[in-house]
Design an enzyme around this catalytic site. Structure first.
Site, PDB file in Angstrom:
ATOM      1  N   LYS A  46      19.078   6.336   6.220  1.00  0.00           N
ATOM      2  CA  LYS A  46      18.586   5.282   6.876  1.00  0.00           C
ATOM      3  C   LYS A  46      17.000   5.596   6.202  1.00  0.00           C
ATOM      4  O   LYS A  46      16.442   5.702   5.744  1.00  0.00           O
ATOM      5  CB  LYS A  46      18.175   5.653   8.524  1.00  0.00           C
ATOM      6  CG  LYS A  46      17.191   6.264   8.747  1.00  0.00           C
ATOM      7  CD  LYS A  46      17.526   6.394   9.911  1.00  0.00           C
ATOM      8  CE  LYS A  46      16.701   7.983  11.064  1.00  0.00           C
ATOM      9  NZ  LYS A  46      17.252   8.019  12.297  1.00  0.00           N
ATOM     10  N   TYR A 268     -15.426   2.139  -1.568  1.00  0.00           N
ATOM     11  CA  TYR A 268     -16.487   0.727  -0.356  1.00  0.00           C
ATOM     12  C   TYR A 268     -17.284   1.974   0.145  1.00  0.00           C
ATOM     13  O   TYR A 268     -16.877   2.777   1.301  1.00  0.00           O
ATOM     14  CB  TYR A 268     -15.578   0.080   0.080  1.00  0.00           C
ATOM     15  CG  TYR A 268     -15.287  -1.127  -0.301  1.00  0.00           C
ATOM     16  CD1 TYR A 268     -15.426  -1.698  -1.323  1.00  0.00           C
ATOM     17  CD2 TYR A 268     -13.326  -0.987  -0.829  1.00  0.00           C
ATOM     18  CE1 TYR A 268     -14.749  -2.986  -1.776  1.00  0.00           C
ATOM     19  CE2 TYR A 268     -12.873  -1.617  -1.360  1.00  0.00           C
ATOM     20  CZ  TYR A 268     -13.648  -2.804  -2.713  1.00  0.00           C
ATOM     21  OH  TYR A 268     -12.279  -3.992  -3.109  1.00  0.00           O
TER      22      TYR A 268
END
Length: 372
Positions: A46, A268
Site C-alpha cells: 500500500k 532563511y
C-alpha cells in the site's frame, strides 16, 4: 549495475531515490525463514509500496517467494493489474460500495464487514455474473474497521451461505504487536471466533510484520509490510529479527559551491552562522520532496566517502551542506540516506516519528531509480 528509471516521474531533476532490488530479494528470503512453510506470505504494498514503487517491485517480490499482495485501495490494485500482475490482490482497507464492481471485474479481493457490503456485492453479481472475492475483516481491538467480535461468527456464517460471493478469507489486525498483553487479548478473541467457524478453504491472517516476527498465532498466511523494505517496526523485547537491508537510498548532485565567510548566515532566518570561512554546497532537495524542515541543522550526509553536515534551514526545493575540507566539486553526488549509517531510522528518531512515514513522504516529487 543495471539502472531502470520510471518514465512517469520527473527525470530532469538532479536528485533521486535509489531502490536496490537485490536487497529487496534478500530481505524476502530472510523474512521467509521466519515464516512456517505452511503459511503464505502476503506483501503489503500500500501507499505505492511505502513510497518505493509497487509496480516496479512486484515482479521481484513474486520471484522471491511472495504469494499475494495487500493494498489500501482498489486504485492501488488496478495499478498492479496494469503491469500484468496476476497474483492475488486484497484491499485490506474499506472500499466504497461504488468500487465493488471495479474490484470484481479486475479480480481484486476486498474487505467486507457489514450488511451494506453484502448488498453491494449481491447487486454486482446480479449485474455481471461474477462473484466478488471477499475477506471478512474482524475488529478484535484496533477499533478502525471490521465487524465486532461479538457479531463476527454470525456475520461469517451469513457470508458462507451467500451464493453470490467468492469467500476467500477472514482476517484481523494487531493494534499493538510490540506489547504482549493487548496482543494476547486480540489473539484470544481471534482464536475464539476461528474455533467456531467452518475454516475449510479459507485464508486466515492476523499477523502483521511485528506479529510475524514475534508470535506463533493460528493462521495460514502472514502480512508483511515495512520489513520487505529493510526496516523494522516496533517489536517486543528479545524478538529475534531477520537480518535486513534498507533498500532505499537518497542522493543528489551538487548544483553550486560557494565560499561562506565567517559571520555570514545560511538560508532563511539564518539559523546557521559560520564561525569561520568554509565551502557550502547546495543540492536540489527540499521539504517539498519529503525531507522535513525539522531536520534542518541536524543531519549528516556523505560525499566522496566523507561525512558532511547540513546547515541552515531546509527550504522548499534546496538545502545546503558545509563541505569543510572535502574536495567535492559541482556535479558530485551527495548521499543523504543509505543502508549503512545514514538511515531512515536515524531521521525518524530525530523527528519523533516512525520510519513508515518517512518512506511515504519521499515519493512526492523525486524520481526513483532501480538498481540490482
Amino acid at each position: 549495475m543495471k539502472n531502470i528509471r520510471q518514465a512517469n516521474v520527473n527525470i530532469h531533476k538532479d536528485a533521486w531515490v535509489e531502490i536496490n532490488l537485490e536487497y529487496l530479494a534478500q530481505n524476502i528470503i530472510e523474512i521467509k525463514k521466519t515464516v512456517p512453510k505452511n503459511k503464505k506470505l502476503m506483501a503489503i504494498v500500500k501507499a505505492d509500496a511505502y513510497g518505493h514503487g509497487a509496480q516496479m517491485l512486484a515482479q521481484t517480490m513474486l520471484a522471491s517467494g511472495v504469494d499475494a499482495f495487500g493494498v489500501s485501495s482498489v486504485d492501488e490494485g488496478l495499478d498492479l493489474r496494469q503491469v500484468k500482475i496476476k497474483a492475488p490482490i486484497l484491499v485490506v482497507g474499506a472500499i466504497p460500495v461504488w468500487a465493488v464492481e471495479t474490484a470484481t471485474l479486475n479480480d481484486i479481493a476486498f474487505s467486507i464487514f457489514n450488511e451494506t457490503h453484502l448488498k453491494a456485492c449481491k447487486e454486482v453479481y446480479e449485474r455481471t455474473g461474477i462473484k466478488p472475492k471477499v475477506h471478512v475483516k474482524i475488529d478484535t481491538g484496533m477499533n478502525r474497521i471490521g465487524v465486532r467480535t461479538e457479531e463476527a461468527v454470525e456475520f461469517i456464517e451469513e457470508v458462507q451461505k451467500a451464493d453470490y460471493l467468492n469467500f476467500e478469507g477472514v482476517f484481523t489486525h494487531l493494534a499493538a504487536a510490540e506489547e504482549l498483553e493487548p496482543t494476547r487479548e486480540q489473539v484470544n478473541a481471534w482464536n475464539k471466533i476461528i474455533s467456531q467457524i467452518d475454516k475449510t478453504g479459507l485464508l486466515l491472517h492476523i499477523q502483521n510484520t511485528a506479529g510475524t516476527f514475534a508470535y506463533d498465532i493460528y493462521s495460514n498466511m502472514v502480512r508483511v509490510g515495512i520489513s520487505l523494505y529493510g526496516l523494522y517496526p516496533d517489536l517486543p523485547i528479545d524478538t529475534k529479527k531477520p537480518k535486513l537491508k534498507q533498500i532505499l537510498s537518497l542522493k543528489a548532485r551538487i548544483t553550486n559551491i560557494h565560499e561562506l565567510r565567517a559571520g555570514e548566515g545560511v538560508s532563511y532566518g539564518h539559523t546557521y552562522t559560520a564561525y569561520e570561512s568554509t565551502k557550502v554546497a547546495t543540492i536540489p532537495i527540499g521539504y517539498a520532496d519529503g525531507v522535513s524542515r525539522l531536520l534542518s541543522n541536524k543531519i549528516e550526509a556523505e560525499v566522496n566517502g566523507e561525512k558532511i553536515r547540513q546547515i541552515g534551514n531546509i527550504t522548499m526545493d534546496q538545502m545546503m551542506f558545509d563541505l569543510g575540507d572535502t574536495d567535492a566539486q559541482v556535479g558530485d553526488v551527495i548521499t543523504l540516506l543509505n543502508e549503512d549509517d545514514l538511515t531512515l531510522d536515524s531521521w525518524a528518531e530525530l523527528l519523533g516519528t516512525i520510519n513508515y512515514e518517512l518512506t511515504c513522504r519521499l515519493k512526492v516529487r523525486l524520481p526513483r531509480v532501480y538498481t540490482r
